[in-house]
Design an enzyme around this catalytic site. Structure first.
Site, PDB file in Angstrom:
ATOM      1  N   LYS A 104      51.880 -39.519  29.134  1.00 11.13           N
ATOM      2  CA  LYS A 104      51.891 -40.937  29.813  1.00 11.13           C
ATOM      3  C   LYS A 104      51.821 -40.098  31.420  1.00 11.13           C
ATOM      4  O   LYS A 104      52.565 -40.061  32.000  1.00 11.13           O
ATOM      5  CB  LYS A 104      53.353 -40.974  29.765  1.00 11.13           C
ATOM      6  CG  LYS A 104      53.933 -42.777  29.918  1.00 11.13           C
ATOM      7  CD  LYS A 104      54.042 -43.401  31.824  1.00 11.13           C
ATOM      8  CE  LYS A 104      54.450 -42.584  32.051  1.00 11.13           C
ATOM      9  NZ  LYS A 104      54.455 -43.736  33.564  1.00 11.13           N
TER      10      LYS A 104
ATOM     11  N   GLU B   3      58.227 -29.634  37.545  1.00  9.37           N
ATOM     12  CA  GLU B   3      57.692 -29.128  38.255  1.00  9.37           C
ATOM     13  C   GLU B   3      57.853 -30.340  39.981  1.00  9.37           C
ATOM     14  O   GLU B   3      58.064 -31.081  39.805  1.00  9.37           O
ATOM     15  CB  GLU B   3      55.766 -28.197  38.643  1.00  9.37           C
ATOM     16  CG  GLU B   3      55.821 -27.788  38.294  1.00  9.37           C
ATOM     17  CD  GLU B   3      54.416 -27.907  37.693  1.00  9.37           C
ATOM     18  OE1 GLU B   3      54.411 -26.615  36.314  1.00  9.37           O
ATOM     19  OE2 GLU B   3      53.903 -28.198  38.191  1.00  9.37           O
TER      20      GLU B   3
ATOM     21  N   CYS C 102      53.026 -31.365  46.760  1.00  6.71           N
ATOM     22  CA  CYS C 102      54.432 -30.789  46.180  1.00  6.71           C
ATOM     23  C   CYS C 102      54.248 -28.824  46.704  1.00  6.71           C
ATOM     24  O   CYS C 102      55.858 -28.972  47.293  1.00  6.71           O
ATOM     25  CB  CYS C 102      54.461 -29.956  44.730  1.00  6.71           C
ATOM     26  SG  CYS C 102      53.533 -29.079  43.571  1.00  6.71           S
TER      27      CYS C 102
ATOM     28  N   GLU D  49      61.900 -34.837  51.255  1.00  7.57           N
ATOM     29  CA  GLU D  49      60.567 -34.054  50.815  1.00  7.57           C
ATOM     30  C   GLU D  49      59.856 -35.927  51.431  1.00  7.57           C
ATOM     31  O   GLU D  49      60.092 -37.078  51.129  1.00  7.57           O
ATOM     32  CB  GLU D  49      60.622 -34.448  49.398  1.00  7.57           C
ATOM     33  CG  GLU D  49      58.421 -34.306  48.886  1.00  7.57           C
ATOM     34  CD  GLU D  49      58.403 -33.846  47.865  1.00  7.57           C
ATOM     35  OE1 GLU D  49      59.429 -34.942  47.256  1.00  7.57           O
ATOM     36  OE2 GLU D  49      57.976 -33.005  47.622  1.00  7.57           O
TER      37      GLU D  49
END
Ligand code: NAD
Length: 508
Positions: free
Chosen positions: A194, A269, A303, A402
């Site tokens: 997906k 992750e 990331c 973030e």
């Protein structure tokens, strides 16, 4: 490797390669067939460059996930029992075809995500490298260990866990998909993928390429759709044995809850707020270049970006001034222009989030320094300039949250203990970078950093056999090398008696 194509060549290629997505809706790829959603629903995909309509995409829900999971479950028997050498050959063919199509993939990715060609041409080739790396390890993936004791021979072996779900984000979608899918296929798992709804195209190219390479129908299925519908259904499906997920930490929490009733194995992750620590004895030139690279490449949508630069106070002013100068020289431009570093951000919602941090930084007392903008940027796109927040403290939002854009927060520190304290004082723990010429300090700080990965005197340079992953809210589990196989496989221990041990006698 830098792209050798000119902007004009890339624009022509984009027109050619993207036309199919504009001409008709992109459907799911289930059991080797293109199929629309059972509901007939679609969603729209817009260009980050100018907001124009790129195409419609089938919006999957539980019914489409069910069809894909059934296809993956049916294909599992053949694929998981195929000799590893045959899986290896097919996966190498996938890598060959990725290399042949690398320019098409890179062009499509640039237009779909706004990431620049400079990085996406390398990312496409890295996708091929991911396939080759795991293909080579497929024949030995089921090998185990011999662990004898005095009276028994114990041996272990591994078997593919079953059909798995792979859910990916939009930042470097093609490369990340290959990073998760290649080891799953090498292990003998079948996959329902997906992809992120903001960047659906290259997931389709990968599945198409895999079919062309000889991957049997049903082994890799793609269902498009929103996270709350298609993604959620995938995490809840009984036939799916594990979920490999890359995305935000809050989504990881949801997936863990959604997968709990079916006891899903999960691999996460997630986000990061990674420090780059620069001591006053560092090679300053190299540290500067690495700090700039690790936040302003890939639009900062990375990331492992070093989004906090912690600089020893004795060199802080000079270092930050030079950082600002270098940041101002980072070019913003069309993602297909080989000289651009920063392109438009993926989506207006993400653009608003990233830009909102300018006001947040100012309100919290930091200073906002902005870099270049592109004067000829098309209207309607999500164009940003690189940003540097100076005079920041670690308790400010720009140091804790973030941002996932080209925005760097600079914070001074006094000594080694202070640097470690600031570095660890965030909820994330993905990567850490440190710059010093003192070997003892490098080892002490590496040990103290709460992070899954530390680079000393280096930017992020991946070596595929090494473990990749994070601690705290940055993830669960590790990828890379054999760690990937451990996730996608079940380990079995067989204990065979030598008939020399005592068996307790109960009763007569
Ligand atoms: P996101 O979590 O919003 O979405 C990621 C994927 O999850 C998408 O495909 C989305 O549709 C799906 N999803 C959303 N809700 C879901 C649900 N309830 N159930 C199942 N699936 C659901 O993340 P994003 O905004 O696409 O990506 C950016 C994030 O990804 C950042 O936080 C970044 O740090 C992280 N990321 C981490 C790594 C890493 O290796 N640690 C790598 C790349 C990106």
């Amino acid at each position: 490797m830098a792209s050798t194509h000119t902007l004009e060549e890339n624009l022509t290629a984009a027109e050619q390669h993207l036309a199919r997505f504009a001409a008709e809706p992109l459907h799911h790829l289930i059991n080797g067939e293109l199929v629309p959603s059972v509901s007939g629903e679609t969603f729209t995909n817009e260009s980050p460059i100018d907001g124009s309509h790129l195409g419609d995409v089938s919006a999957g829900d539980a019914a489409d996930i069910d069809a894909a999971a059934i296809a993956a479950a049916e294909a599992f028997g053949v694929w998981s029992t195929m000799p590893g050498t045959e899986r290896k050959a097919i996966l190498h063919r996938v890598a060959d075809l990725i290399e042949e199509n690398a320019h098409r993939i890179a062009v499509t990715e640039c237009v779909d995500t706004g990431q620049t060609m400079r990085f996406m041409s390398a990312a496409a080739l890295r996708g091929a490298a991911n396939f080759r790396f795991f293909a080579d390890r497929a024949p030995a993936a089921s090998d185990g260990q011999s662990l004898p004791d005095a009276h028994h021979i114990n041996y272990t072996s591994r078997k593919a866990i079953g059909p798995v779900g792979v859910i990916t984000p939009w930042n470097t979608p093609f490369m990340l998909s290959t990073w998760k899918i290649a080891p799953a296929l090498a292990a003998g798992c079948t996959v329902v993928h997906k992809p992120a709804e903001w960047s659906p195209y290259t997931a389709h190219l990968l599945a198409e390429i895999a079919l062309e390479a000889g991957l049997p129908a049903g082994v890799l299925n793609v269902v498009h759709g929103l996270g709350e519908t298609a993604g959620k259904s995938l995490t809840e499906h009984e036939a799916i044995k594990a979920i490999a997920f890359v995305g935000e930490s809050s989504t990881g929490s949801m997936i863990q809850a959604q997968g709990a009733p079916t006891l899903k194995r999960v691999h996460f992750e997630l986000g990061g707020k990674n420090p780059v620590i620069v001591f006053d004895d560092a090679n300053i030139e190299r540290a500067l270049d690495a700090a700039v690279f690790m936040i302003y490449s890939l639009n900062g949508e990375r990331c492992t970006s070093s989004s906090r630069v912690l600089v020893q106070e004795s060199i802080y002013d000079d270092f930050v001034q030079r950082l600002a100068e270098k940041m101002k020289g980072v070019p913003v431009g069309h993602p297909l222009d080989p000289s651009s570093v920063i392109g438009p951000l993926i989506h207006p919602r993400h653009y608003e989030k990233v830009c909102s941090f300018k006001d947040i930084a100012t309100a919290d007392g930091a200073t906002v320094v902005e870099g270049a903008s592109w004067d000829d940027a098309p209207e309607g796109g999500n164009w940003v300039s690189p940003m540097l927040f100076t005079g920041a403290r670690n308790d400010m939002r720009v140091a804790q949250e973030e941002i996932f854009g080209p925005a760097l927060t600079a914070i001074p520190f006094t000594d080694e203990a202070d640097a470690i304290k600031i570095a660890n004082d965030v909820e994330y723990g993905l990567a850490g970078y440190l710059w010093t010429s003192d070997v003892g300090r490098a080892l002490r700080v590496s040990d103290a950093l709460e992070a899954g990965m530390v680079w000393v005197n280096s930017q992020n340079v991946r070596h595929l056999p090494t473990p990749f992953g994070g601690t705290k809210r940055s993830g669960i589990g590790r990828d890379g090398g054999d760690w990937s196989f451990d996730f996608y496989m079940e380990t079995k221990n067989v204990s065979v008696a030598l008939d020399t041990h005592t068996i307790p006698k109960l009763g007569t």
